[in-house]
Design an enzyme around this catalytic site. Structure first.
Site, mmCIF file in Angstrom:
data_model
loop_
_atom_site.group_PDB
_atom_site.id
_atom_site.type_symbol
_atom_site.label_atom_id
_atom_site.label_comp_id
_atom_site.label_asym_id
_atom_site.label_seq_id
_atom_site.Cartn_x
_atom_site.Cartn_y
_atom_site.Cartn_z
ATOM 1 N N SER A 1 0.782 -1.236 0.000
ATOM 2 C CA SER A 1 0.000 0.000 0.000
ATOM 3 C C SER A 1 0.809 1.280 0.000
ATOM 4 O O SER A 1 0.283 2.329 -0.358
ATOM 5 C CB SER A 1 -0.927 0.014 1.217
ATOM 6 O OG SER A 1 -0.175 0.004 2.421
ATOM 7 N N HIS B 1 -5.501 -4.307 -0.534
ATOM 8 C CA HIS B 1 -5.453 -3.152 -1.427
ATOM 9 C C HIS B 1 -5.696 -3.539 -2.883
ATOM 10 O O HIS B 1 -5.411 -2.764 -3.797
ATOM 11 C CB HIS B 1 -4.115 -2.424 -1.284
ATOM 12 C CG HIS B 1 -3.963 -1.746 0.038
ATOM 13 N ND1 HIS B 1 -4.474 -0.490 0.301
ATOM 14 C CD2 HIS B 1 -3.391 -2.171 1.199
ATOM 15 C CE1 HIS B 1 -4.210 -0.153 1.550
ATOM 16 N NE2 HIS B 1 -3.552 -1.161 2.118
ATOM 17 N N LYS C 1 -12.088 -0.996 1.861
ATOM 18 C CA LYS C 1 -11.357 -0.217 0.859
ATOM 19 C C LYS C 1 -12.094 -0.269 -0.478
ATOM 20 O O LYS C 1 -13.002 0.518 -0.716
ATOM 21 C CB LYS C 1 -9.918 -0.702 0.782
ATOM 22 C CG LYS C 1 -9.137 -0.465 2.085
ATOM 23 C CD LYS C 1 -7.714 -0.932 2.016
ATOM 24 C CE LYS C 1 -6.909 -0.496 3.228
ATOM 25 N NZ LYS C 1 -7.388 -1.032 4.507
#
Length: 425
Positions: free
Chosen positions: A203, A231, A262
């Site tokens: 990330s 991610h 996310k």
């Protein structure tokens, strides 16, 4: 009962000053320019990525450029409708742990959706991606007597904590270094169980783990693979299952961990694997057993988000277009962007105080919110601004960001140097 008062015993030593101890901790952070300041914002559903910045002096409109709601799914009408409907029909809260009345239909349905997404036999939900890693890694390793954990040196703190909590032997291999990992695997006892723990998209730098190469080693040395896709889920792969799906390697991963907070725009974490692995964790993991279950409305919202992204390519295509545009424009303006193949746009500063100053200037002068990233999240000397374009960051907003960064870099005396590789994209 006696009402006799207890007389304190005089001490020759001064009383411990707790306030001074805590004050010293924060003062050290401030002196190292690592003191964390949180910006209070209220997101705007109709104008995302716009938000309202609340300050003691009043409210101001800002543009958020550092959100992990990478696709803006937190405001998608289907996601919101599913959450509201579940809350109205059922309850806002879960009502207990999964063992005690919290095993709601919405939660079970979400786990089935996740298992299908990753083409695994089962999945298990946790209160966050952090808890999922911390608990699953430790519990899985503890189920394998004599287990050795092989962990990438750049793994997330949640994975590091999971490895530590496992209490078994561990080997740390250099980041994405296939040769070093093989050297460690080769030296290990062939009879002992082994787990290779690594990430797909890292990330902070935005680089990608060599998934197929690590899987090759796992097959060669009879190890399990544990892949963190937090991610990547929602963002990569034809159905949004992550980077392993993107490169056709999903069936090679034994244990796949992800987040709902996310790319899917919701909240919570999970892992998916064979049924016997999931069942072993479900029955033994303290981080699962002794915590309140996910609220059914959140589970329903996450299910709606996953189902949408399984079929829709619009969000992923839009994000990739704006990520490429952002990288290209910043490079053309001489802003140092760390090159990578993913959606992460690290603007390199290299100094904690200057990273904080750059963030402050962007916010105060240009109404642009980008949080500075300092040690221990990244190594000292690699401090940065971490920019994450979404499909809703228009070409105009990209241009405003590029010009603002030029102003900030020049105001702070930071060097601007174009990257030919990115400028040529």
């Amino acid at each position: 009962m006696s009402d006799q008062k207890i007389t304190p015993v005089p001490s020759a030593r001064p009383a411990y000053d707790y306030s001074a101890a805590f004050h010293a901790v924060t003062e050290t952070l401030k002196s190292e320019k690592r003191y964390r300041v949180f910006t209070e914002i209220a997101r705007d559903h109709d104008r995302f990525p716009r938000a309202t910045w609340h300050t003691p002096q009043g409210a101001r409109e800002v543009t958020v450029w550092c959100s992990n709601d990478y696709l803006g799914m937190g405001r998608h009408p289907d996601v919101i409708a599913a959450m509201v409907d579940e809350a109205q029909r059922g309850s806002v809260g879960a009502g207990g742990t999964r063992n005690i009345s919290g095993n709601s239909h919405a939660v079970c349905e979400l786990e089935r959706e996740l298992a299908d997404l990753h083409q695994k036999e089962a999945a298990l939900l946790f209160s966050s991606g952090y808890v999922a890693n911390q608990t699953a890694i430790a519990t899985i390793a503890q189920c394998l007597p004599g287990c050795i954990l092989f962990s990438d040196s750049d793994n997330h703190n949640s994975m590091i904590d999971g490895v530590r909590r496992a209490g078994c032997d561990k080997q740390i291999f250099r980041h994405n270094d296939v040769a070093h990992l093989e050297e460690l695997l080769k030296a290990a006892d062939p009879a002992r169980p082994k787990i290779i723990v690594f990430e797909s998209v890292y990330s902070m730098d935005g680089d990608v783990g060599p998934i197929n190469a690590f899987c090759d080693l796992a097959e060669k040395y009879n190890a399990l693979t544990y892949l963190d896709e937090v991610h990547a889920v929602g963002l990569y792969g034809h159905r949004g299952a992550g980077y392993a799906e993107e490169i056709g390697a999903m069936d090679r991963i034994d244990i796949l961990q992800g987040t709902l907070g996310k790319g899917f725009g919701c909240f919570g974490g999970y892992f998916a694997a064979k049924a016997e692995i999931v069942d072993a964790v479900r029955c033994n993991a303290h981080g699962f057993i002794f915590t309140t279950a996910m609220p059914p409305p959140i589970a329903a919202a996450a299910t709606a988000s996953i189902r949408h992204l399984k079929t829709s390519q619009a969000e992923r295509q839009g994000q990739r277009r704006q990520v490429a545009r952002t990288k290209r424009r910043l490079s053309e303006m001489g802003i140092p962007v760390l090159d990578n193949p993913t959606h992460i746009v690290p603007v390199m500063i290299g100094d904690a105080a200057l990273a904080k100053a750059a963030s402050d200037l962007l916010l105060e002068r240009h109404n642009i919110y980008v949080q500075p990233i300092n040690y221990p999240t990244v190594p000292r000397g690699t401090e940065r601004l971490r920019i994450t374009p979404t499909p809703f960051h228009s070409d105009e907003l990209v241009e405003v960001l590029a010009e603002a960064l030029v102003d900030v870099f020049d105001s702070l005396g930071l060097k601007r140097s174009a990257s030919p590789a990115l400028a040529a994209e």
